[in-house]
Design an enzyme around this catalytic site. Structure first.
Site, PDB file in Angstrom:
ATOM      1  N   HIS A   1       3.945  -6.884  -1.943  1.00 38.79           N
ATOM      2  CA  HIS A   1       2.631  -6.394  -1.906  1.00 38.79           C
ATOM      3  C   HIS A   1       2.770  -5.102  -1.400  1.00 38.79           C
ATOM      4  CE1 HIS A   1      -1.961  -7.227  -0.522  1.00 38.79           C
ATOM      5  NE2 HIS A   1      -1.577  -6.228   0.372  1.00 38.79           N
TER       6      HIS A   1
ATOM      7  N   ARG B   1     -10.224 -10.093  -2.910  1.00 39.60           N
ATOM      8  CA  ARG B   1      -9.910 -10.126  -1.136  1.00 39.60           C
ATOM      9  C   ARG B   1      -9.559  -9.234  -0.559  1.00 39.60           C
ATOM     10  NH1 ARG B   1      -6.522  -9.454   2.877  1.00 39.60           N
ATOM     11  NH2 ARG B   1      -4.692  -9.824   1.335  1.00 39.60           N
TER      12      ARG B   1
ATOM     13  N   CYS C   1      -6.579  -2.921   4.859  1.00 39.26           N
ATOM     14  CA  CYS C   1      -6.817  -3.734   6.013  1.00 39.26           C
ATOM     15  C   CYS C   1      -7.750  -3.294   7.341  1.00 39.26           C
ATOM     16  CB  CYS C   1      -5.353  -4.108   6.674  1.00 39.26           C
ATOM     17  SG  CYS C   1      -5.381  -5.177   8.152  1.00 39.26           S
TER      18      CYS C   1
ATOM     19  N   ASN D   1      -4.601  -0.760  -2.517  1.00 42.72           N
ATOM     20  CA  ASN D   1      -3.187  -1.489  -3.086  1.00 42.72           C
ATOM     21  C   ASN D   1      -2.884  -0.612  -4.509  1.00 42.72           C
ATOM     22  OD1 ASN D   1      -3.171  -4.338  -1.646  1.00 42.72           O
ATOM     23  ND2 ASN D   1      -5.314  -3.541  -1.983  1.00 42.72           N
TER      24      ASN D   1
END
Length: 268
Positions: free
Chosen positions: A199, A7, A232, A241
């Site tokens: 996160h 995702r 994002c 990430n």
């Protein structure tokens, strides 16, 4: 650990993967030991075309015992789509800053939190799990610094809705270990006995240090993306990430059991 590559990892890639390629990706991370996988986001396909096939991905998920598939949602409409698609768990997202909430979700920070609480209640009505992530917890690309007390209060209010966990997200990768330690400890105290998930993005190469500090401060769950991909679409100069394989290596060498096989992760 939660594998978010399918995702968060793919949503910022310029090349659109086919549904079958996404399902192969998901299958490989499960083979490597992943047991919670953020498989898709149920968002406006015009704004995030990488996730336009969310329902098709959900229909083809390799269902295996002990594996939980998470669908990220930004509003009630997305939550209803995810429930209809059969996702095991809903990941509702709110923002600690108005600037990001308005650009990412078309609502204020307070409204995004209220929406998350509604999504949790909706999921529970359908006998599904739900969790809440507070994005821009360490800083906003539009509003700048975020008051830690704001994040703690949002976490406390979110916990009242009954999610399985609360996550704090460094959406733009500005956090440092010192502030991570303080915020994780404060949030953990505010929502106990609910666990804290973290996160982190690696914009300034502090991601792994932040993961380690967060775990030492009491975080129980860590998001990571295979290969460190991601970002994002609504954040200028977004970067990836923390890499799943690097987090797994660090934690396993430090005495933690992640359930992940490093060799399989690298091959994947």
């Amino acid at each position: 650990m939660v594998e978010v590559g399918p995702r968060d990892g793919l949503q910022n890639e310029s090349v659109l993967l086919s549904t079958s390629q996404k399902l192969e990706f998901i299958g490989r991370v499960i083979d490597a030991g992943a047991r919670r996988v953020e498989a898709a986001s149920f968002v406006n396909p015009k704004l995030v075309p990488q996730m336009a096939d969310a329902e098709a991905v959900a229909a083809g998920l390799p269902r295996r015992e002990g594996v939980t598939f998470i669908g990220l949602v930004l509003n009630k409409r997305g939550a209803l789509r995810a429930l209809e698609a059969g996702m095991d768990e809903l990941g509702a997202v709110c923002a600690a800053s108005d600037g990001f909430a308005i650009r990412n979700q078309g609502m204020t920070s307070d409204a995004s939190l209220a929406m998350c609480c509604e999504v949790v209640r909706l999921a529970r009505e359908h006998a599904r799990r739900a969790q809440i992530t507070i994005s821009t917890a360490f800083g906003c690309p539009f509003d700048g610094e975020v008051d830690p007390s704001r994040v703690v209060e949002m976490a406390r209010l979110a916990a009242g809705a009954g999610p399985v966990e609360i996550a704090i997200a460094d959406t733009i990768g500005v956090a440092s270990p010192g502030e991570v330690s303080r915020l994780v400890e404060s949030v953990a105290a505010a929502i106990r006995p609910l666990p804290v998930r973290v996160h982190f993005h690696n914009t300034r190469n502090t991601g792994l240090a932040n993961v380690w500090t967060a775990v030492q401060a009491g975080a129980k769950i860590v998001d990571a993306s295979l290969g460190g991909i991601g970002g994002c679409p609504f954040t200028p100069r977004a970067t990836g990430n923390v890499p799943t394989e690097d987090v797994a290596y660090m934690l396993e060498r430090s005495g933690y059991q992640t359930g992940l096989d490093l060799d399989s992760l690298v091959v994947s």
